[in-house]
Design a protein around this motif. Sequence first.
Motif, PDB file in Angstrom:
ATOM      1  N   VAL A 182      -2.748  -2.981 -51.165  1.00 10.86           N
ATOM      2  CA  VAL A 182      -2.688  -4.054 -50.285  1.00 10.86           C
ATOM      3  C   VAL A 182      -2.238  -4.059 -49.168  1.00 10.86           C
ATOM      4  O   VAL A 182      -0.915  -3.458 -48.636  1.00 10.86           O
ATOM      5  CB  VAL A 182      -2.272  -4.596 -51.444  1.00 10.86           C
ATOM      6  N   PRO A 183      -3.307  -4.810 -48.124  1.00 12.10           N
ATOM      7  CA  PRO A 183      -2.710  -4.753 -46.896  1.00 12.10           C
ATOM      8  C   PRO A 183      -1.968  -5.851 -46.681  1.00 12.10           C
ATOM      9  O   PRO A 183      -1.678  -6.129 -45.575  1.00 12.10           O
ATOM     10  CB  PRO A 183      -4.103  -4.955 -46.535  1.00 12.10           C
ATOM     11  N   LEU A 184      -2.321  -7.123 -47.352  1.00 11.37           N
ATOM     12  CA  LEU A 184      -0.943  -8.278 -47.146  1.00 11.37           C
ATOM     13  C   LEU A 184      -0.523  -8.699 -48.309  1.00 11.37           C
ATOM     14  O   LEU A 184      -0.130  -8.808 -49.228  1.00 11.37           O
ATOM     15  CB  LEU A 184      -2.038  -9.048 -46.819  1.00 11.37           C
ATOM     16  N   LEU A 185       1.309  -8.621 -47.733  1.00  6.34           N
ATOM     17  CA  LEU A 185       2.221  -9.027 -49.226  1.00  6.34           C
ATOM     18  C   LEU A 185       2.893 -10.401 -48.810  1.00  6.34           C
ATOM     19  O   LEU A 185       2.914 -10.648 -46.828  1.00  6.34           O
ATOM     20  CB  LEU A 185       3.338  -8.009 -48.977  1.00  6.34           C
ATOM     21  N   VAL A 186       2.654 -10.809 -49.544  1.00  7.62           N
ATOM     22  CA  VAL A 186       3.082 -12.456 -48.993  1.00  7.62           C
ATOM     23  C   VAL A 186       4.705 -13.027 -49.668  1.00  7.62           C
ATOM     24  O   VAL A 186       4.387 -13.364 -51.033  1.00  7.62           O
ATOM     25  CB  VAL A 186       2.308 -13.825 -49.133  1.00  7.62           C
ATOM     26  N   TYR A 187       5.275 -12.837 -49.067  1.00  6.23           N
ATOM     27  CA  TYR A 187       6.909 -13.412 -49.286  1.00  6.23           C
ATOM     28  C   TYR A 187       6.559 -14.984 -48.905  1.00  6.23           C
ATOM     29  O   TYR A 187       6.756 -15.233 -48.312  1.00  6.23           O
ATOM     30  CB  TYR A 187       8.074 -13.338 -48.882  1.00  6.23           C
ATOM     31  N   SER A 188       7.426 -16.000 -50.459  1.00  7.31           N
ATOM     32  CA  SER A 188       7.548 -17.046 -49.833  1.00  7.31           C
ATOM     33  C   SER A 188       8.978 -18.001 -50.527  1.00  7.31           C
ATOM     34  O   SER A 188       9.436 -16.917 -51.273  1.00  7.31           O
ATOM     35  CB  SER A 188       6.262 -18.023 -50.320  1.00  7.31           C
ATOM     36  N   THR A 189       9.484 -18.873 -49.566  1.00 11.33           N
ATOM     37  CA  THR A 189      10.632 -19.650 -50.073  1.00 11.33           C
ATOM     38  C   THR A 189      10.547 -20.740 -50.105  1.00 11.33           C
ATOM     39  O   THR A 189      10.130 -21.578 -49.015  1.00 11.33           O
ATOM     40  CB  THR A 189      11.608 -19.585 -49.136  1.00 11.33           C
ATOM     41  N   LEU A 190      11.214 -21.355 -51.190  1.00 11.78           N
ATOM     42  CA  LEU A 190      10.974 -22.973 -51.095  1.00 11.78           C
ATOM     43  C   LEU A 190      12.831 -23.178 -50.862  1.00 11.78           C
ATOM     44  O   LEU A 190      13.598 -22.921 -51.764  1.00 11.78           O
ATOM     45  CB  LEU A 190      10.432 -23.464 -51.964  1.00 11.78           C
ATOM     46  N   SER A 191      13.065 -24.426 -50.114  1.00  9.64           N
ATOM     47  CA  SER A 191      14.424 -24.326 -49.744  1.00  9.64           C
ATOM     48  C   SER A 191      14.775 -25.757 -50.113  1.00  9.64           C
ATOM     49  O   SER A 191      13.686 -26.727 -48.983  1.00  9.64           O
ATOM     50  CB  SER A 191      15.134 -24.095 -49.272  1.00  9.64           C
ATOM     51  N   ARG A 192      15.734 -26.327 -49.681  1.00  7.84           N
ATOM     52  CA  ARG A 192      16.177 -27.666 -50.080  1.00  7.84           C
ATOM     53  C   ARG A 192      17.247 -28.239 -48.701  1.00  7.84           C
ATOM     54  O   ARG A 192      17.832 -27.593 -48.647  1.00  7.84           O
ATOM     55  CB  ARG A 192      16.663 -28.720 -50.807  1.00  7.84           C
ATOM     56  N   VAL A 193      16.229 -28.993 -47.617  1.00  4.00           N
ATOM     57  CA  VAL A 193      17.632 -29.612 -46.501  1.00  4.00           C
ATOM     58  C   VAL A 193      17.244 -31.199 -47.179  1.00  4.00           C
ATOM     59  O   VAL A 193      16.698 -31.169 -46.233  1.00  4.00           O
ATOM     60  CB  VAL A 193      17.096 -29.204 -45.448  1.00  4.00           C
ATOM     61  N   GLY A 194      19.091 -31.315 -47.220  1.00  2.00           N
ATOM     62  CA  GLY A 194      19.076 -32.685 -47.370  1.00  2.00           C
ATOM     63  C   GLY A 194      18.350 -33.235 -48.672  1.00  2.00           C
ATOM     64  O   GLY A 194      18.544 -33.039 -49.505  1.00  2.00           O
ATOM     65  N   ASP A 195      17.179 -34.542 -47.852  1.00  2.00           N
ATOM     66  CA  ASP A 195      16.417 -34.897 -49.029  1.00  2.00           C
ATOM     67  C   ASP A 195      14.845 -34.093 -49.005  1.00  2.00           C
ATOM     68  O   ASP A 195      14.286 -34.639 -49.219  1.00  2.00           O
ATOM     69  CB  ASP A 195      16.273 -35.969 -48.513  1.00  2.00           C
ATOM     70  N   SER A 196      14.794 -33.265 -47.272  1.00  2.00           N
ATOM     71  CA  SER A 196      13.377 -32.291 -47.244  1.00  2.00           C
ATOM     72  C   SER A 196      13.746 -31.207 -48.168  1.00  2.00           C
ATOM     73  O   SER A 196      14.350 -30.839 -48.552  1.00  2.00           O
ATOM     74  CB  SER A 196      13.428 -33.102 -45.344  1.00  2.00           C
ATOM     75  N   TYR A 197      11.968 -30.418 -48.012  1.00  2.00           N
ATOM     76  CA  TYR A 197      12.097 -29.331 -48.771  1.00  2.00           C
ATOM     77  C   TYR A 197      11.481 -28.252 -47.711  1.00  2.00           C
ATOM     78  O   TYR A 197      10.512 -29.399 -46.395  1.00  2.00           O
ATOM     79  CB  TYR A 197      11.189 -29.282 -49.713  1.00  2.00           C
ATOM     80  N   VAL A 198      11.730 -27.401 -47.492  1.00  2.00           N
ATOM     81  CA  VAL A 198      10.868 -26.559 -46.204  1.00  2.00           C
ATOM     82  C   VAL A 198      10.975 -25.312 -46.988  1.00  2.00           C
ATOM     83  O   VAL A 198      11.191 -24.983 -48.163  1.00  2.00           O
ATOM     84  CB  VAL A 198      12.082 -25.348 -45.506  1.00  2.00           C
TER      85      VAL A 198
END
Lengths: 957, 196
Positions: A462-478
């Motif tokens: 597989v040529p592309l591997l996608v890592y992802s993270t969801l984090s919370r900063v105060g009231d918003s999300y990144v």
Amino acid sequence: MTPEQWETLQGFFEEVIQKPLEERPEVLSRLESEIQDPAIRMELRRLVEHAEVGAEFLRPVAGLGLFPDRPALQQGDLIADRFKILRPIGKGGMAEVFEAYDSKLGERVAIKIIAPEFARDPSLLERFQQEVQIARRITHPNICRIHDLGEHHGLPYLSMEFLEGETLSKVLERGPLPLELWNDLAHQLLQGLRAAHAAGVVHRDLKPSNLILTGSRLVILDFGLARPILTSEDGGLTRPGTLVGTLDWMAPEQLLEEYDERSDLYSAALILVRALKQGSDTTGIGGLAGAVRRATTDTEFRAQIPKSLPAPWRYALLSCLERDPKQRPRSVEEVQKLVQAQHVLPLQLRHFAGSNWRSVAIVLVVLALFLASLRTLWYSRQKQPEGLKPGSVIMIAFADNTTQDSRFDGLTAVLREDFGQSARFNVWDQRRFREVARAMRRDPTVRPEGKQWREIAVREGVPLLVYSTLSRVGDSYVFSVRCEQIGASPETAFQKWDDTETASGPQDVFEAIHRATMHVRELAGENAAEISANNRLLQDITSSSWEAIGLYSEAQRSYAQGHADDAVSSLRRAVDRDPQFAMGFMRLGDILDSQNKVKEGLENWQKAIELARAQHLSEHERLNIESRYALEIKDFSKAEPVLRDWIGKFPNDPIPVQLLAWCLMQMGRYTEGVRFAQEAQDRFPHTEFGTTVLIRGLAALNELGDAVDKQLTILDIIARKPLAQEFHGTVAALRGNYPAAAGFFREVMLSDDTTEASRATAQLANLEADQGKIDEARKLLRDGILKDQQTGNAGFASQKAVALAYLEGIRGNHTEAIALAADAGSMSQYPWVIVQAVSILARYGSLEKANRLMNRFPAGVGPRYDADLFRMRGEILAAKRNYKQAIDLFEKASNLDRPQQPKEYLARVMDLAGDHGGARLKYQQIVATSFLTWITDDEWPATRFLARENLKNSRGE
Amino acid sequence: MLSSDSAGAMITTPGEVSLLLERILGGDRSAEGRLFDILYGDLRRMAAYQLRKERSDHTLQPTALVNEVYVKIFGQNPPEARSRGHFMALAAQVMRRFLVDHARTKKADKRGHHPQMVPIENALIYDERRSDEFLAVHDALERLREWAPRQSQIVEMRYFGGMSEEEIGDYLKISSRTVKRDWAMARAWLHAELSV
């Protein structure tokens, strides 16, 4: 003609033939008047005539003169006004090699030219050209230098370095190498290999006859089979089903036509081990059998490596000979590092482990840093890819949810669905994870971490591997994605495609994810038009409720771990939370069906279909749901166009290709089906489903030769053991090897996997019954039912009960048959069980029960269900001796039924109605379908046995 | 590249094949690779010969046929062959069987296709578009086997395996004269059968 007649005839024939041509008619007439036997008389005239007109027949063949041995070049030939041919020096499989003088360079060169007989083989030409292109990329003292490619009288040739010396295989014939020489050559072999790998080339066919010793220099020859690393997608030089490489020296994974630089490490280590051993090979690890053995069992190489070898070398060789490529050193550099080590690392680690863990940590960190720098060096020589090729696969690592908020647990599912919209790229099938884990000898229930994902990606190409993270900063999300391009250098692998998006609340997270995927899709090479054609809102594809998605993910996990009931309850809550959640309904229907809750299952499927049509589902998801539903209700002619549509729109998705193969086989179109199954195996990584479909298809075509064996070997490696054994058993049975088949089934029956064990019991009972061993079959079924009831598997118990009812019926135990059929019918929701139960109840006179059971059957679902209804009504009419109408209904059922399904019902009632000829024909068909019925699992035991019996009886009349 | 006195796998010494076959029969499986290397060129040529009428876009390539030989002959038990000639005959038989199976699937592929009559020599060479004719030859040989197994075998060894009369006689333990006689008879019969 009998052997005696033939012998007499031969005497006469020769009497005529030895005469001159003009005398023959007379001799022939005289003999004809003497011969009493008319058969001999007629045959004699015929043979004499044909001996004359066919005098030239089969003529061109005499000895090996059949194959012209004219060399491609002669001494003194001048090629390209430059190379003067001096003499032939060797002949390989497809090419000849000559020594020549290059007047331009003023030195001797070797000319390798394709042998005339093969000049028309395009695959060979292609390979030849590739050889040049690849090998010219490498300049190294330990690799044979390739100069030029040309053509002489239509035959391609290449000029290369002229080497004087001996091949290693020749040298080894005189005995093992002295340690000092061995050490020197081993280093040179690694150097050469390292240069090739650095240029992005895997040799794939390392063997002693490809290594030449000229003076003290070792040179690697013949990159004719080599291919660039990780470009199997555009490969295709090797024909399907053709192994490339030489079996004696192949790495185990090459049997599956998978390889990377670690396969070369394996072959190199094998060569080095054998170069040290007295005698060529006393371990019996040659040939295909050896290669398969090495691939499937751990060979004890330890004992074969002399103790006199320094420990670092011993350790390095053993690690290179690991069966699993992942366990081997990653690169030549790593091997070299191991060899140069003063002490063997693992021993050191073990030593430290007891006393001082901190030192271990330091060693590890230093080692990791060192390896990282080596890798950088290696990768930096490779080109940085721009975008991805269409059809590339994107692998999505399990998303990292750092918000501590469990409602986002479905993040990975959402991300997968979003990428799954793309028609240009394909999302790696997560269900394959368990198979890969198994093949990598890793625990499939443990979630992989970053580095392990990378290994999986490399392994899967597989040529592309996608890592992802969801984090919370105060009231918003990144939400951030990190894209690793596999095969690029670590510095550039993460560049450019990464993206971070912010969201102000949970609902906005959908938008953030969608923006991120669009960003990646664009950079990976999808243009605006393509994106907008497949750009649905995430909330529509999946659900607008994070809770529902989270529950869905939880269900998937439970199901994968074998907890179907938990999965059902999670899914029920998911669709309750979001009644518009099409995927949820589909999955629910799917699982319920497999749990013998067919009725409820169908309701959920229908709900999913309704939603799929009404909603803005992604095209991919719509096709998925529509085709799977059609397959579920066995409406194959409806499934086919949907699957073809799916393949057309998503040509890089293996799933519709495999499903279409299956679907076509169900319709009796085996050749076509096998073609698709084979295509899926060739183009995509091997999966359990794809492999089993191909095996069944081959069996249906009665192709039980090596093609099947190869697929069984694959199954041994990737599939659960009981499943693989079940297939071995069925193939053995189809080959007529009943004891072997029974052995396999018995072994599966002992397995911990209760589902497989139960299936194997039924299959063994079928096998016994098919050979007329009715009582053995009855006992197996009886024991099997008890066991199914103990393990809580009512569905399987009902299938066995109805089969047993049938056998009791033909034994004359009608009361027993009725009781069993009634039981089976009441506890089962499987359409087939109900139909068979009704049939038994009707034929032994329990019409009221039969009617009641029939009325429970779902109507109007699809043609296959209608066929079942016709059959049940027919059985009831037949029981009332209304044969004419019964046959009418059966004919209708038969037309809607699958073609390969044995039409035992039709034969039986035709016989009862007095149409013995028609019945005979049907029975003959049943007997002839032995290879086809594996496609359908639902069949009476002993069907063919009874058909044979019936045919025997009718012959006696 | 290589000098002649050292061509290793490529140049064989006389009798080496028999020697290797003996070693293989004695259970030394390591000799298989060497034997295969030595005979690869001949096997390739044989495969190319059997497929010579094929178009280049054909699904079968000589390589596949050669691999089939490898897998079949070395797959399980060591080959019961004692000479190069006999090994090649065995290989020819394996290729032949493979082509027959292949022809059968092709036949299944195109039900309703009516074969055209072609010169009978052509039927001896595999062409997937004319699988019927190819199968006819195979069937004829199988029929002949019923009452004249030796003749049938001689055709297979001689025509498809390229063995000489002496080699066949040696292997079947009959005189070359008998081989010649059987060959003449079988050839006439086969011609008669295929000409109908």
